[in-house]
Motif scaffolding. Structure first.
Motif, PDB file in Angstrom:
ATOM      1  N   PRO A 100       8.692 -19.525   2.652  1.00  0.00           N
ATOM      2  CA  PRO A 100       9.531 -19.148   3.896  1.00  0.00           C
ATOM      3  C   PRO A 100       9.462 -17.478   3.928  1.00  0.00           C
ATOM      4  O   PRO A 100       9.950 -17.292   4.932  1.00  0.00           O
ATOM      5  CB  PRO A 100      10.937 -19.422   3.079  1.00  0.00           C
ATOM      6  N   VAL A 101       8.957 -16.968   3.095  1.00  0.00           N
ATOM      7  CA  VAL A 101       8.731 -15.363   3.534  1.00  0.00           C
ATOM      8  C   VAL A 101       7.192 -14.951   3.122  1.00  0.00           C
ATOM      9  O   VAL A 101       6.610 -15.594   2.479  1.00  0.00           O
ATOM     10  CB  VAL A 101       9.457 -14.546   2.332  1.00  0.00           C
ATOM     11  N   THR A 102       7.043 -13.757   3.699  1.00  0.00           N
ATOM     12  CA  THR A 102       5.613 -13.006   3.468  1.00  0.00           C
ATOM     13  C   THR A 102       6.153 -11.995   2.776  1.00  0.00           C
ATOM     14  O   THR A 102       6.866 -11.161   3.099  1.00  0.00           O
ATOM     15  CB  THR A 102       4.957 -13.051   4.737  1.00  0.00           C
ATOM     16  N   THR A 103       5.264 -11.592   1.641  1.00  0.00           N
ATOM     17  CA  THR A 103       5.542 -10.411   0.992  1.00  0.00           C
ATOM     18  C   THR A 103       4.485  -9.614   0.759  1.00  0.00           C
ATOM     19  O   THR A 103       3.197  -9.976   0.702  1.00  0.00           O
ATOM     20  CB  THR A 103       6.129 -10.622  -0.437  1.00  0.00           C
ATOM     21  N   ALA A 104       4.601  -8.104   0.241  1.00  0.00           N
ATOM     22  CA  ALA A 104       3.524  -7.306  -0.150  1.00  0.00           C
ATOM     23  C   ALA A 104       4.060  -6.220  -1.130  1.00  0.00           C
ATOM     24  O   ALA A 104       5.370  -6.042  -1.021  1.00  0.00           O
ATOM     25  CB  ALA A 104       2.810  -6.494   1.024  1.00  0.00           C
ATOM     26  N   VAL A 105       3.421  -5.849  -2.452  1.00  0.00           N
ATOM     27  CA  VAL A 105       4.191  -5.063  -3.174  1.00  0.00           C
ATOM     28  C   VAL A 105       3.249  -3.916  -3.258  1.00  0.00           C
ATOM     29  O   VAL A 105       1.890  -3.887  -3.181  1.00  0.00           O
ATOM     30  CB  VAL A 105       4.003  -5.787  -4.512  1.00  0.00           C
ATOM     31  N   PHE A 106       3.884  -2.665  -3.486  1.00  0.00           N
ATOM     32  CA  PHE A 106       3.238  -1.364  -3.373  1.00  0.00           C
ATOM     33  C   PHE A 106       3.903  -0.453  -4.265  1.00  0.00           C
ATOM     34  O   PHE A 106       5.098  -0.472  -4.914  1.00  0.00           O
ATOM     35  CB  PHE A 106       3.489  -0.862  -2.071  1.00  0.00           C
ATOM     36  N   SER A 107       3.503   0.722  -4.676  1.00  0.00           N
ATOM     37  CA  SER A 107       3.738   1.672  -5.529  1.00  0.00           C
ATOM     38  C   SER A 107       4.606   2.761  -4.940  1.00  0.00           C
ATOM     39  O   SER A 107       4.136   3.115  -3.679  1.00  0.00           O
ATOM     40  CB  SER A 107       2.772   2.412  -6.251  1.00  0.00           C
ATOM     41  N   ASP A 108       5.780   3.222  -5.114  1.00  0.00           N
ATOM     42  CA  ASP A 108       6.630   4.238  -4.405  1.00  0.00           C
ATOM     43  C   ASP A 108       6.070   5.792  -4.934  1.00  0.00           C
ATOM     44  O   ASP A 108       6.786   6.746  -4.442  1.00  0.00           O
ATOM     45  CB  ASP A 108       8.027   4.214  -4.521  1.00  0.00           C
ATOM     46  N   THR A 109       5.169   5.892  -5.796  1.00  0.00           N
ATOM     47  CA  THR A 109       4.383   7.210  -6.304  1.00  0.00           C
ATOM     48  C   THR A 109       5.537   7.552  -7.304  1.00  0.00           C
ATOM     49  O   THR A 109       5.053   8.775  -7.788  1.00  0.00           O
ATOM     50  CB  THR A 109       3.996   8.199  -5.220  1.00  0.00           C
ATOM     51  N   CYS A 110       6.530   7.091  -7.560  1.00  0.00           N
ATOM     52  CA  CYS A 110       7.551   7.363  -8.365  1.00  0.00           C
ATOM     53  C   CYS A 110       7.763   6.736  -9.677  1.00  0.00           C
ATOM     54  O   CYS A 110       9.047   6.572 -10.419  1.00  0.00           O
ATOM     55  CB  CYS A 110       8.868   7.715  -7.979  1.00  0.00           C
ATOM     56  N   GLY A 111       7.048   5.894  -9.945  1.00  0.00           N
ATOM     57  CA  GLY A 111       6.888   5.042 -11.158  1.00  0.00           C
ATOM     58  C   GLY A 111       7.522   3.672 -10.867  1.00  0.00           C
ATOM     59  O   GLY A 111       7.680   2.834 -11.884  1.00  0.00           O
ATOM     60  N   ASN A 112       7.783   3.220  -9.609  1.00  0.00           N
ATOM     61  CA  ASN A 112       8.265   2.030  -9.364  1.00  0.00           C
ATOM     62  C   ASN A 112       7.301   1.074  -8.551  1.00  0.00           C
ATOM     63  O   ASN A 112       6.593   1.645  -7.675  1.00  0.00           O
ATOM     64  CB  ASN A 112       9.583   2.133  -8.528  1.00  0.00           C
ATOM     65  N   LEU A 113       7.289  -0.217  -8.368  1.00  0.00           N
ATOM     66  CA  LEU A 113       6.837  -1.392  -7.622  1.00  0.00           C
ATOM     67  C   LEU A 113       7.694  -1.645  -6.530  1.00  0.00           C
ATOM     68  O   LEU A 113       9.083  -1.910  -7.359  1.00  0.00           O
ATOM     69  CB  LEU A 113       6.318  -2.317  -8.249  1.00  0.00           C
ATOM     70  N   LEU A 114       7.685  -1.744  -5.379  1.00  0.00           N
ATOM     71  CA  LEU A 114       8.675  -2.061  -4.344  1.00  0.00           C
ATOM     72  C   LEU A 114       7.804  -3.112  -3.677  1.00  0.00           C
ATOM     73  O   LEU A 114       6.878  -3.348  -3.352  1.00  0.00           O
ATOM     74  CB  LEU A 114       8.959  -1.019  -3.248  1.00  0.00           C
ATOM     75  N   GLN A 115       8.677  -4.010  -2.967  1.00  0.00           N
ATOM     76  CA  GLN A 115       8.290  -5.071  -2.023  1.00  0.00           C
ATOM     77  C   GLN A 115       8.813  -5.003  -0.731  1.00  0.00           C
ATOM     78  O   GLN A 115       9.882  -4.534  -0.389  1.00  0.00           O
ATOM     79  CB  GLN A 115       8.679  -6.429  -2.678  1.00  0.00           C
ATOM     80  N   ILE A 116       7.833  -5.243   0.196  1.00  0.00           N
ATOM     81  CA  ILE A 116       8.268  -5.592   1.751  1.00  0.00           C
ATOM     82  C   ILE A 116       8.343  -6.985   1.884  1.00  0.00           C
ATOM     83  O   ILE A 116       7.246  -7.625   1.353  1.00  0.00           O
ATOM     84  CB  ILE A 116       7.572  -4.706   2.647  1.00  0.00           C
ATOM     85  N   ALA A 117       8.989  -7.592   2.563  1.00  0.00           N
ATOM     86  CA  ALA A 117       9.299  -8.789   2.960  1.00  0.00           C
ATOM     87  C   ALA A 117       9.705  -9.384   4.325  1.00  0.00           C
ATOM     88  O   ALA A 117      10.948  -8.541   4.988  1.00  0.00           O
ATOM     89  CB  ALA A 117      10.170  -9.670   1.861  1.00  0.00           C
ATOM     90  N   SER A 118       9.312 -10.395   4.800  1.00  0.00           N
ATOM     91  CA  SER A 118       9.842 -10.805   6.046  1.00  0.00           C
ATOM     92  C   SER A 118       9.935 -12.448   6.077  1.00  0.00           C
ATOM     93  O   SER A 118       8.970 -12.905   5.487  1.00  0.00           O
ATOM     94  CB  SER A 118       8.949 -10.244   7.379  1.00  0.00           C
ATOM     95  N   MET A 119      10.915 -12.769   6.879  1.00  0.00           N
ATOM     96  CA  MET A 119      10.733 -14.299   7.005  1.00  0.00           C
ATOM     97  C   MET A 119       9.416 -14.736   7.691  1.00  0.00           C
ATOM     98  O   MET A 119       9.039 -14.072   8.522  1.00  0.00           O
ATOM     99  CB  MET A 119      11.912 -14.821   7.571  1.00  0.00           C
ATOM    100  N   SER A 120       8.974 -15.844   7.137  1.00  0.00           N
ATOM    101  CA  SER A 120       7.561 -16.307   7.681  1.00  0.00           C
ATOM    102  C   SER A 120       7.944 -16.804   9.151  1.00  0.00           C
ATOM    103  O   SER A 120       8.856 -17.527   9.394  1.00  0.00           O
ATOM    104  CB  SER A 120       6.927 -17.480   6.883  1.00  0.00           C
ATOM    105  N   GLN A 121       7.111 -16.789  10.095  1.00  0.00           N
ATOM    106  CA  GLN A 121       7.254 -17.363  11.488  1.00  0.00           C
ATOM    107  C   GLN A 121       6.167 -18.364  11.578  1.00  0.00           C
ATOM    108  O   GLN A 121       4.916 -18.183  11.464  1.00  0.00           O
ATOM    109  CB  GLN A 121       6.733 -15.996  12.363  1.00  0.00           C
TER     110      GLN A 121
END
Length: 130
Positions: free
Chosen positions: A108-129
C-alpha cells in the motif's frame, strides 16, 4: 492532548538545520539557547502552530548506541510523507542525498530510505497509486 514536539537526535545542530531546511524543505521555527546547545525546531512550511521537530543534540551517552543500532540494521528513525516518492527521490539525489534504499513498492505504500548526514536514517513514503 496533542503532539506539539517530536525529537530527532542529531550529531551537529547547525548541519542538521541546513539539511532539514535546505534539502528537506522544512522551516526553522524556534532557535533558543538551551544550556550548551539550542532548542532548535523545524516544521512544515506555512503550518504555523503545527507539530515541530526538535533537532536535539546526541550528547546523552545512551544516544550513540541507539542510533548506531538503528542505522546498522537499516531502520529509519522517522518517516516523512511525500506525494510522490520517485519524484522526491530524484530531487534529493540531485542535491547529493545518499539513499540506502531506493524507491520500493511495499504494497500500500512506496518508500525510500536515506541518511540525514547527522547519524540517522529517515524514510520518505507515499501511498501507492493503483
Amino acid at each position: 492532548m496533542r503532539i506539539v514536539t517530536a525529537s530527532i537526535f542529531v550529531d551537529d545542530q547547525e548541519k542538521a538545520l541546513d539539511f532539514y531546511t535546505r534539502v528537506l524543505g522544512f522551516e526553522k521555527r524556534q532557535d533558543q539557547p538551551a544550556g550548551g546547545a539550542r532548542w532548535l525546531t523545524v516544521g512544515n512550511p506555512g503550518e504555523e502552530g503545527g507539530v515541530e521537530l526538535l533537532l536535539e543534540p546526541s550528547s546523552h551517552p545512551a544516544v550513540a548506541p541507539f542510533k548506531e543500532a538503528l542505522a546498522g540494521d537499516g531502520i529509519p528513525f522517522n518517516s516523512f510523507a511525500v506525494d510522490d516518492v520517485a519524484k522526491e527521490y530524484e530531487r534529493m539525489l540531485a542535491l547529493g542525498v545518499e539513499f540506502t534504499q531506493p524507491p520500493a513498492n511495499m504494497g500500500p505504500v512506496t518508500t525510500a530510505v536515506f541518511s540525514d548526514t547527522c547519524g540517522n536514517l529517515l524514510q520518505i513514503a507515499s501511498m501507492s497509486q493503483d
